[in-house]
Design a protein around this motif. Structure first.
Motif, mmCIF file in Angstrom:
data_model
loop_
_atom_site.group_PDB
_atom_site.id
_atom_site.type_symbol
_atom_site.label_atom_id
_atom_site.label_comp_id
_atom_site.label_asym_id
_atom_site.label_seq_id
_atom_site.Cartn_x
_atom_site.Cartn_y
_atom_site.Cartn_z
ATOM 1 N N GLY A 163 0.764 -1.141 -0.055
ATOM 2 C CA GLY A 163 0.058 -0.029 -0.081
ATOM 3 C C GLY A 163 0.890 1.371 0.064
ATOM 4 N N GLU A 164 2.254 1.266 -0.232
ATOM 5 C CA GLU A 164 3.112 2.377 -0.267
ATOM 6 C C GLU A 164 3.688 2.419 -1.515
ATOM 7 O OE1 GLU A 164 5.575 2.380 2.877
ATOM 8 O OE2 GLU A 164 4.257 3.266 4.125
ATOM 9 N N PHE A 165 3.907 3.721 -2.021
ATOM 10 C CA PHE A 165 4.390 3.929 -3.206
ATOM 11 C C PHE A 165 5.559 4.931 -3.225
ATOM 12 C CE2 PHE A 165 -0.061 2.937 -3.492
ATOM 13 C CZ PHE A 165 -0.163 2.143 -4.367
ATOM 14 N N GLU A 166 6.522 4.751 -4.417
ATOM 15 C CA GLU A 166 7.589 5.826 -4.333
ATOM 16 C C GLU A 166 7.121 6.713 -5.585
ATOM 17 O OE1 GLU A 166 12.238 6.379 -5.294
ATOM 18 O OE2 GLU A 166 11.541 4.265 -4.943
ATOM 19 N N VAL A 167 7.283 8.131 -5.302
ATOM 20 C CA VAL A 167 7.211 9.165 -6.137
ATOM 21 C C VAL A 167 8.319 9.291 -6.918
ATOM 22 C CG1 VAL A 167 6.652 11.428 -7.073
ATOM 23 C CG2 VAL A 167 5.357 10.378 -4.770
#
Length: 203
Positions: A163-167
Motif C-alpha cells: 500500500g505504499e508508493f515511491e514518487v
C-alpha cells in the motif's frame, strides 16, 4: 577487422539504445547499462537525432529517456516515434499534486525518496476537490488512477511495504518549475473540467 574494444562499444551502444526505446533507464535499475549510457551518451545523441529524438539525461537524479526533438522552423516534420498521451482529468490532477508534493519534500531536505501511502494519495486529491459526487467518484477510482501513473513511470509500488508508493523523480522532468508556479491557475481550470474532458499530458 574490428577490435575487441570496438565490438564492446557496439554491443554497449545497442543495449543502451534498446533500453531507451523501451522506456526510462534508471541508474538504480541497471547500473551497468547506466554506465554504458554515460560513456556513450554522445554517440547515443547522434543516433537518436536521426530519428527525430533527443536524449534527456539527468545524472544527479539518475534517469534518462527519449523525447521528440523540437523541430526548427522550415524543417519538414518527421513522424512521431514518441506519441503524445491524452490524460484523463483525475490522472492529470494527481500528477500535478504529486509534483507539488515532491517540490515541498525536496525543500525540506533529508531523504531523497518520497514515499506515500495510498491513503495519503487519496488525501491529496480530496483536499483539492470540492465536495460532491465527483469527489466520491474520484476517490472510488483512485486505484485505477494510481495504476495509470505507475504505467507512465511516475510512481513505483513498493512490494515490501504493502500500500505504499515511491514518487519517481522522473516526474520533475515532465512537470517543470514554471508549470508548478502556475499550479493555482491550472487547478482552477481543472475544477472547471470536473464533469469530464481530457487534459493534454506531457510526452
Amino acid at each position: 577487422m574490428e577490435s575487441t574494444q570496438d565490438l564492446s562499444h557496439a554491443v554497449g551502444l545497442s543495449r543502451v539504445l534498446v533500453g531507451l526505446m523501451k522506456g526510462v533507464v534508471y541508474r538504480e535499475g541497471d547500473a551497468p547499462l547506466w554506465q554504458d549510457l554515460l560513456a556513450l551518451q554522445a554517440r547515443v545523441r547522434d543516433h537518436v537525432a536521426v530519428l527525430g529524438l533527443e536524449l534527456i539525461l539527468d545524472e544527479s537524479e539518475g534517469y534518462a529517456f527519449l523525447r521528440t526533438r523540437p523541430g526548427n522552423e522550415g524543417e519538414p516534420e518527421l513522424p512521431r516515434l514518441v506519441q503524445r498521451r491524452a490524460l484523463s482529468f483525475p490522472v492529470s490532477l494527481l500528477l500535478a499534486l504529486l509534483r507539488k508534493k515532491l517540490a515541498e519534500f525536496d525543500a525540506g531536505g533529508g531523504d531523497t525518496r518520497l514515499i506515500l501511502a495510498r491513503d495519503e494519495i487519496v488525501e491529496l486529491i480530496r483536499v483539492f476537490l470540492p465536495a460532491g459526487s465527483n469527489e466520491a467518484r474520484l476517490i472510488d477510482q483512485v486505484d485505477t488512477h494510481i495504476n495509470k501513473i505507475i504505467e507512465l513511470g511516475f510512481l513505483r509500488r513498493l512490494k515490501a511495504q504493502g500500500g505504499e508508493f515511491e514518487v519517481r523523480r522522473l516526474l520533475k522532468a515532465f512537470v517543470d518549475a514554471q508549470w508548478l508556479a502556475e499550479f493555482d491557475q491550472r487547478l482552477a481550470a481543472y475544477r472547471a473540467q470536473l464533469g469530464g474532458g481530457e487534459a493534454e499530458g506531457a510526452e
